[in-house]
Motif scaffolding. Structure first.
Motif, short mmCIF file in Angstrom:
data_model
loop_
_atom_site.label_atom_id
_atom_site.label_comp_id
_atom_site.label_asym_id
_atom_site.label_seq_id
_atom_site.Cartn_x
_atom_site.Cartn_y
_atom_site.Cartn_z
N PRO A 221 7.32 13.41 18.08
CA PRO A 221 6.62 14.29 19.04
C PRO A 221 6.57 15.76 18.62
O PRO A 221 5.79 16.53 19.18
N TYR A 222 7.39 16.13 17.65
CA TYR A 222 7.48 17.53 17.23
C TYR A 222 6.95 17.75 15.81
O TYR A 222 7.27 18.74 15.17
N MET A 223 6.14 16.81 15.33
CA MET A 223 5.65 16.88 13.95
C MET A 223 4.15 17.08 13.87
O MET A 223 3.41 16.57 14.70
N GLU A 224 3.75 17.80 12.82
CA GLU A 224 2.37 17.78 12.35
C GLU A 224 2.39 16.89 11.12
O GLU A 224 3.19 17.11 10.21
N ILE A 225 1.52 15.86 11.09
CA ILE A 225 1.57 14.85 10.04
C ILE A 225 0.21 14.71 9.38
O ILE A 225 -0.82 14.72 10.04
N MET B 117 0.84 -1.18 0.00
CA MET B 117 0.00 0.00 0.00
C MET B 117 0.88 1.24 0.00
O MET B 117 1.84 1.33 0.76
N LEU B 118 0.53 2.17 -0.85
CA LEU B 118 1.29 3.42 -0.92
C LEU B 118 0.56 4.52 -0.16
O LEU B 118 -0.67 4.63 -0.22
N PHE B 119 1.34 5.34 0.52
CA PHE B 119 0.81 6.48 1.26
C PHE B 119 1.67 7.70 1.01
O PHE B 119 2.90 7.61 0.99
N LYS B 120 1.00 8.84 0.83
CA LYS B 120 1.70 10.13 0.82
C LYS B 120 1.64 10.66 2.24
O LYS B 120 0.55 10.74 2.84
N VAL B 121 2.79 10.99 2.79
CA VAL B 121 2.86 11.50 4.16
C VAL B 121 3.54 12.85 4.12
O VAL B 121 4.65 12.98 3.60
N GLU B 122 2.86 13.85 4.64
CA GLU B 122 3.43 15.19 4.75
C GLU B 122 3.76 15.44 6.22
O GLU B 122 2.92 15.23 7.09
N MET B 123 5.02 15.83 6.46
CA MET B 123 5.48 16.05 7.83
C MET B 123 6.05 17.45 7.95
O MET B 123 6.91 17.84 7.17
N THR B 124 5.56 18.18 8.93
CA THR B 124 6.10 19.50 9.26
C THR B 124 6.68 19.41 10.66
O THR B 124 5.99 19.00 11.60
N VAL B 125 7.96 19.76 10.78
CA VAL B 125 8.67 19.64 12.06
C VAL B 125 8.60 20.97 12.79
O VAL B 125 8.85 22.03 12.20
N LYS B 126 8.27 20.89 14.08
CA LYS B 126 8.18 22.09 14.91
C LYS B 126 8.91 21.83 16.23
O LYS B 126 8.29 21.57 17.26
N TYR C 255 10.68 23.65 7.21
CA TYR C 255 11.21 22.44 7.82
C TYR C 255 10.11 21.39 7.71
O TYR C 255 9.41 21.07 8.66
N ALA C 256 9.94 20.90 6.47
CA ALA C 256 8.86 19.97 6.17
C ALA C 256 9.28 19.07 5.02
O ALA C 256 10.20 19.39 4.27
N ASN C 257 8.59 17.94 4.89
CA ASN C 257 8.85 17.05 3.77
C ASN C 257 7.57 16.41 3.30
O ASN C 257 6.56 16.38 3.99
N VAL C 258 7.64 15.91 2.07
CA VAL C 258 6.59 15.08 1.49
C VAL C 258 7.26 13.76 1.17
O VAL C 258 8.31 13.72 0.52
N SER C 259 6.67 12.68 1.64
CA SER C 259 7.26 11.36 1.49
C SER C 259 6.25 10.37 0.94
O SER C 259 5.03 10.54 1.13
N ILE C 260 6.75 9.33 0.30
CA ILE C 260 5.93 8.22 -0.15
C ILE C 260 6.41 6.96 0.56
O ILE C 260 7.60 6.63 0.50
N PHE C 261 5.50 6.31 1.24
CA PHE C 261 5.80 5.06 1.94
C PHE C 261 5.10 3.90 1.23
O PHE C 261 3.99 4.04 0.73
N ASP C 262 5.75 2.75 1.24
CA ASP C 262 5.20 1.51 0.70
C ASP C 262 5.20 0.49 1.82
O ASP C 262 6.24 -0.04 2.19
N GLN D 259 1.59 3.41 10.78
CA GLN D 259 1.51 4.05 12.10
C GLN D 259 2.71 3.68 12.95
O GLN D 259 3.30 4.54 13.61
N GLU D 260 3.10 2.42 12.93
CA GLU D 260 4.26 1.97 13.72
C GLU D 260 5.54 2.68 13.25
O GLU D 260 6.32 3.16 14.07
N ILE D 261 5.73 2.75 11.94
CA ILE D 261 6.93 3.41 11.39
C ILE D 261 6.95 4.88 11.77
O ILE D 261 7.96 5.39 12.27
N ILE D 262 5.86 5.57 11.53
CA ILE D 262 5.82 7.01 11.80
C ILE D 262 5.99 7.31 13.28
O ILE D 262 6.71 8.23 13.67
N SER D 263 5.35 6.53 14.12
CA SER D 263 5.43 6.80 15.56
C SER D 263 6.81 6.52 16.14
O SER D 263 7.12 6.98 17.24
N GLN D 264 7.65 5.80 15.40
CA GLN D 264 9.02 5.53 15.85
C GLN D 264 10.01 6.60 15.39
O GLN D 264 11.19 6.54 15.77
#
Length: 96
Positions: A75-79, A1-10, A50-57, A65-70
Motif C-alpha cells: 500500500p505504500y509503494m510506487e511500482i 517469465m522474468l520481470f524487472k520490478v522497481e519498487m519505491t517505498v513511501k 528507499y527503493a529496490n530493483v528486483s527480478i522475479f521468475d 500481481q498476486e505476489i506483489i499485492s501480498q
C-alpha cells in the motif's frame, strides 16, 4: 517469465514507528521466503533511496500481481514492472 520490478517505498511520515517496524519485519520475512522458493531471483537496494530493483521468475502476469499485492509494504509503494527476455548477445544459457 522474468520481470524487472522497481519498487519505491513511501511510508507516511506520521505512521507510528512500531507499526512501521512491524510492516518492515513482515515484508522482510515474505521477501526472503519468495527468494528461498526461487520466485524472487534478485533484490538490489537503490543507493540513496528507499527503493529496490528486483527480478522475479514467475509463471504469469497474474502470479506476479498476486505476489506483489501480498507484500506488506504494497500500500505504500510506487511500482513499475517490465517483462524481460533473453538478449541475443547474452553468453549465458539460462536466466539465472
Amino acid at each position: 517469465m522474468l520481470f524487472k520490478v522497481e519498487m519505491t517505498v513511501k511510508i507516511p511520515h506520521d505512521m507510528p514507528e512500531e507499526i512501521a517496524a512491524d510492516i518492515k519485519a513482515r515484508e522482510k520475512a515474505y521477501a526472503q521466503k519468495l527468494q528461498a522458493q526461487g520466485q524472487w531471483l534478485h533484490l538490489w537496494r537503490v543507493a540513496g533511496s528507499y527503493a529496490n530493483v528486483s527480478i522475479f521468475d514467475v509463471q504469469s502476469n497474474e502470479e506476479l500481481q498476486e505476489i506483489i499485492s501480498q507484500l506488506p509494504l504494497f500500500p505504500y509503494m510506487e511500482i513499475s514492472v517490465a517483462p524481460l527476455c533473453r538478449h541475443p548477445s547474452s553468453i549465458h544459457e539460462d536466466d539465472r
